[in-house]
Design an enzyme around this catalytic site. Structure first.
Site, PDB file in Angstrom:
ATOM      1  N   ARG A 258      -2.294  11.239   7.098  1.00  0.00           N
ATOM      2  CA  ARG A 258      -2.177  10.559   5.801  1.00  0.00           C
ATOM      3  C   ARG A 258      -3.472  10.584   5.005  1.00  0.00           C
ATOM      4  O   ARG A 258      -3.465  10.343   3.801  1.00  0.00           O
ATOM      5  CB  ARG A 258      -1.744   9.098   6.014  1.00  0.00           C
ATOM      6  CG  ARG A 258      -0.307   8.971   6.482  1.00  0.00           C
ATOM      7  CD  ARG A 258       0.057   7.530   6.826  1.00  0.00           C
ATOM      8  NE  ARG A 258      -0.008   6.654   5.682  1.00  0.00           N
ATOM      9  CZ  ARG A 258      -0.274   5.356   5.759  1.00  0.00           C
ATOM     10  NH1 ARG A 258      -0.512   4.782   6.929  1.00  0.00           N
ATOM     11  NH2 ARG A 258      -0.291   4.612   4.678  1.00  0.00           N
TER      12      ARG A 258
ATOM     13  N   HIS B 198     -10.395   4.795   2.300  1.00  0.00           N
ATOM     14  CA  HIS B 198      -9.639   3.932   3.224  1.00  0.00           C
ATOM     15  C   HIS B 198     -10.131   2.490   3.197  1.00  0.00           C
ATOM     16  O   HIS B 198     -10.549   1.933   4.212  1.00  0.00           O
ATOM     17  CB  HIS B 198      -9.666   4.496   4.648  1.00  0.00           C
ATOM     18  CG  HIS B 198      -8.517   4.022   5.475  1.00  0.00           C
ATOM     19  ND1 HIS B 198      -8.657   3.059   6.451  1.00  0.00           N
ATOM     20  CD2 HIS B 198      -7.205   4.356   5.461  1.00  0.00           C
ATOM     21  CE1 HIS B 198      -7.480   2.830   7.014  1.00  0.00           C
ATOM     22  NE2 HIS B 198      -6.581   3.615   6.429  1.00  0.00           N
TER      23      HIS B 198
ATOM     24  N   GLU C 293       0.822  -1.210   0.000  1.00  0.00           N
ATOM     25  CA  GLU C 293       0.000   0.000   0.000  1.00  0.00           C
ATOM     26  C   GLU C 293       0.856   1.260   0.000  1.00  0.00           C
ATOM     27  O   GLU C 293       1.975   1.264   0.518  1.00  0.00           O
ATOM     28  CB  GLU C 293      -0.957   0.018   1.189  1.00  0.00           C
ATOM     29  CG  GLU C 293      -0.301   0.205   2.532  1.00  0.00           C
ATOM     30  CD  GLU C 293      -1.320   0.405   3.643  1.00  0.00           C
ATOM     31  OE1 GLU C 293      -1.968   1.471   3.679  1.00  0.00           O
ATOM     32  OE2 GLU C 293      -1.453  -0.510   4.458  1.00  0.00           O
TER      33      GLU C 293
ATOM     34  N   ARG D  85      -5.452   5.809  -0.928  1.00  0.00           N
ATOM     35  CA  ARG D  85      -4.321   4.895  -1.068  1.00  0.00           C
ATOM     36  C   ARG D  85      -4.306   4.299  -2.470  1.00  0.00           C
ATOM     37  O   ARG D  85      -5.329   4.184  -3.138  1.00  0.00           O
ATOM     38  CB  ARG D  85      -4.413   3.707  -0.087  1.00  0.00           C
ATOM     39  CG  ARG D  85      -4.515   4.044   1.370  1.00  0.00           C
ATOM     40  CD  ARG D  85      -3.168   4.448   1.951  1.00  0.00           C
ATOM     41  NE  ARG D  85      -3.246   4.593   3.390  1.00  0.00           N
ATOM     42  CZ  ARG D  85      -3.686   5.674   4.018  1.00  0.00           C
ATOM     43  NH1 ARG D  85      -4.099   6.710   3.332  1.00  0.00           N
ATOM     44  NH2 ARG D  85      -3.711   5.715   5.337  1.00  0.00           N
TER      45      ARG D  85
END
Length: 164
Positions: A134, A153, A123, A138
């Site tokens: 963050r 997420h 990831e 992703r």
């Protein structure tokens, strides 16, 4: 004497098998017409300047996009947010990454991606402007070249059609 009779037959059978397996003469002369999600035809690659031109058998060629093994909807690379495109370029280059967690194994505990052996997926954080941490975005990359984007997420994923 019997072995000498079988040898030409075996050689002929091997030649036929090679033609069947590798497409026979002229295979490399035929234009590619790949139609899988996110794939590039020879004409498209040529228009982008990534396919070899006439008289240039070893010109620059873009890497073949990974096929979509997931059945998930696809997102074109060009449709990713700018931060996602930058992270994708870093993944291709092998880093460096902004966050220490980037490149770590992704467990796929949600089972939304195709099941693979442990360690197959890694990831990477796609920064979200204005987020103090963050954030939720992703890219998950499989060792087979398949890449997925999530903006929530890991609640949902889309397959990244690279090169498009």
């Amino acid at each position: 004497m019997r072995n000498r009779t079988l040898l030409p037959l075996l050689l002929g059978a091997l030649a036929v098998l090679a033609l069947v397996m590798f497409g026979g003469p002229g295979l490399l002369d035929q234009p590619s017409q790949t139609t899988t999600a996110g794939a590039t035809t020879t004409a498209e690659a040529t228009s982008r300047g990534t396919a070899p031109g006439p008289g240039s058998p070893s010109g620059p060629v873009a890497p073949a996009p990974a096929e979509n093994p997931s059945g998930l909807a696809a997102i074109r690379e060009s449709e990713l947010p700018p931060e996602g495109r930058r992270v994708l370029a870093l993944i291709r280059a092998g880093g460096p990454y902004q966050y220490s967690q980037d490149g770590q194994p992704f467990g796929n505990f949600e089972r939304l991606l195709p099941r693979r052996d442990r360690g197959y997926y890694r990831e990477y954080t796609v920064p979200t402007p204005g987020e103090p941490d963050r954030g939720a975005r992703r890219i998950v990359a499989g060792s087979g070249g398949d890449k997925y984007y999530t903006e929530d997420h890991y609640e949902s994923f889309t397959f990244i059609a690279e090169g498009s």
